[in-house]
Design a protein around this motif. Structure first.
Motif, PDB file in Angstrom:
ATOM      1  N   ASN A  76       0.872  -1.176   0.000  1.00 18.11           N
ATOM      2  CA  ASN A  76       0.000   0.000   0.000  1.00 18.11           C
ATOM      3  C   ASN A  76       0.913   1.231   0.000  1.00 18.11           C
ATOM      4  OD1 ASN A  76      -1.775   2.090   0.468  1.00 18.11           O
ATOM      5  ND2 ASN A  76      -3.052   0.912   1.862  1.00 18.11           N
ATOM      6  N   TYR A  77       1.186   1.733  -1.192  1.00 23.22           N
ATOM      7  CA  TYR A  77       2.111   2.846  -1.353  1.00 23.22           C
ATOM      8  C   TYR A  77       1.587   4.117  -0.686  1.00 23.22           C
ATOM      9  CZ  TYR A  77       4.221  -0.276  -4.732  1.00 23.22           C
ATOM     10  OH  TYR A  77       4.815  -1.362  -5.318  1.00 23.22           O
ATOM     11  N   GLN A  78       0.282   4.297  -0.655  1.00 26.76           N
ATOM     12  CA  GLN A  78      -0.280   5.493  -0.030  1.00 26.76           C
ATOM     13  C   GLN A  78       0.012   5.507   1.469  1.00 26.76           C
ATOM     14  OE1 GLN A  78      -1.876   8.177  -1.706  1.00 26.76           O
ATOM     15  NE2 GLN A  78      -1.279   9.009   0.267  1.00 26.76           N
ATOM     16  N   THR A  79      -0.188   4.370   2.132  1.00 25.28           N
ATOM     17  CA  THR A  79       0.107   4.299   3.558  1.00 25.28           C
ATOM     18  C   THR A  79       1.596   4.491   3.810  1.00 25.28           C
ATOM     19  OG1 THR A  79      -1.789   2.878   3.995  1.00 25.28           O
ATOM     20  CG2 THR A  79      -0.045   2.867   5.638  1.00 25.28           C
ATOM     21  N   SER A  81       3.722   6.156   1.982  1.00 31.27           N
ATOM     22  CA  SER A  81       4.015   7.571   1.752  1.00 31.27           C
ATOM     23  C   SER A  81       3.531   8.423   2.923  1.00 31.27           C
ATOM     24  CB  SER A  81       3.345   8.023   0.454  1.00 31.27           C
ATOM     25  OG  SER A  81       3.565   9.388   0.226  1.00 31.27           O
ATOM     26  N   ASN A  82       2.338   8.126   3.415  1.00 29.95           N
ATOM     27  CA  ASN A  82       1.817   8.862   4.570  1.00 29.95           C
ATOM     28  C   ASN A  82       2.701   8.665   5.796  1.00 29.95           C
ATOM     29  OD1 ASN A  82      -0.303   9.709   2.988  1.00 29.95           O
ATOM     30  ND2 ASN A  82      -1.781   8.285   3.859  1.00 29.95           N
TER      31      ASN A  82
END
Length: 113
Positions: A76-79, A81-82
């Motif tokens: 999960n690249y979004q997590t 990155s976050n």
């Protein structure tokens, strides 16, 4: 990112097998990998891998999707990155900085940290 989400993500990654799984999935890209392939690549028994994938899913560090009879796992690249943003949001003590990478982070103001 909320502190509780950051703690869950860091806790999930703070184990050698789970960190290896996550890094493998990052390398695999958006196509992801089936659980069997992850098990083979990392030499983790399927029963242990199932436990580790559950922990990563619970922390939202990986996503899964069904493809036929296979479950495909993807980082999960979004997590991720976050999480990086959460960890570095106070970089350079709030001063504008040139943070192309955290290792070369230096304040624009010229102040030493």
């Amino acid at each position: 990112m909320e502190t509780s989400n950051a703690v869950a993500a860091l806790a999930a990654l703070a184990q050698e097998s789970r960190l290896s799984v996550f890094r493998l999935l990052v390398r695999a890209g958006p196509a992801g990998l089936a659980a069997g392939r992850i098990s083979t690549e990392l030499g983790i028994p399927p029963s242990s891998l199932s436990f580790h994938l559950k922990e990563l899913l619970h922390a939202n560090m990986v996503l899964s999707r069904q493809e036929g009879r296979f479950v495909i796992y993807v980082a999960n690249y979004q997590t991720a990155s976050n999480l990086i943003g959460f960890l570095s949001e106070n970089c350079c003590v709030g001063s504008p900085c040139d943070c192309g990478s955290l290792s070369s982070c230096s304040p624009k103001s010229g102040r030493e940290r």
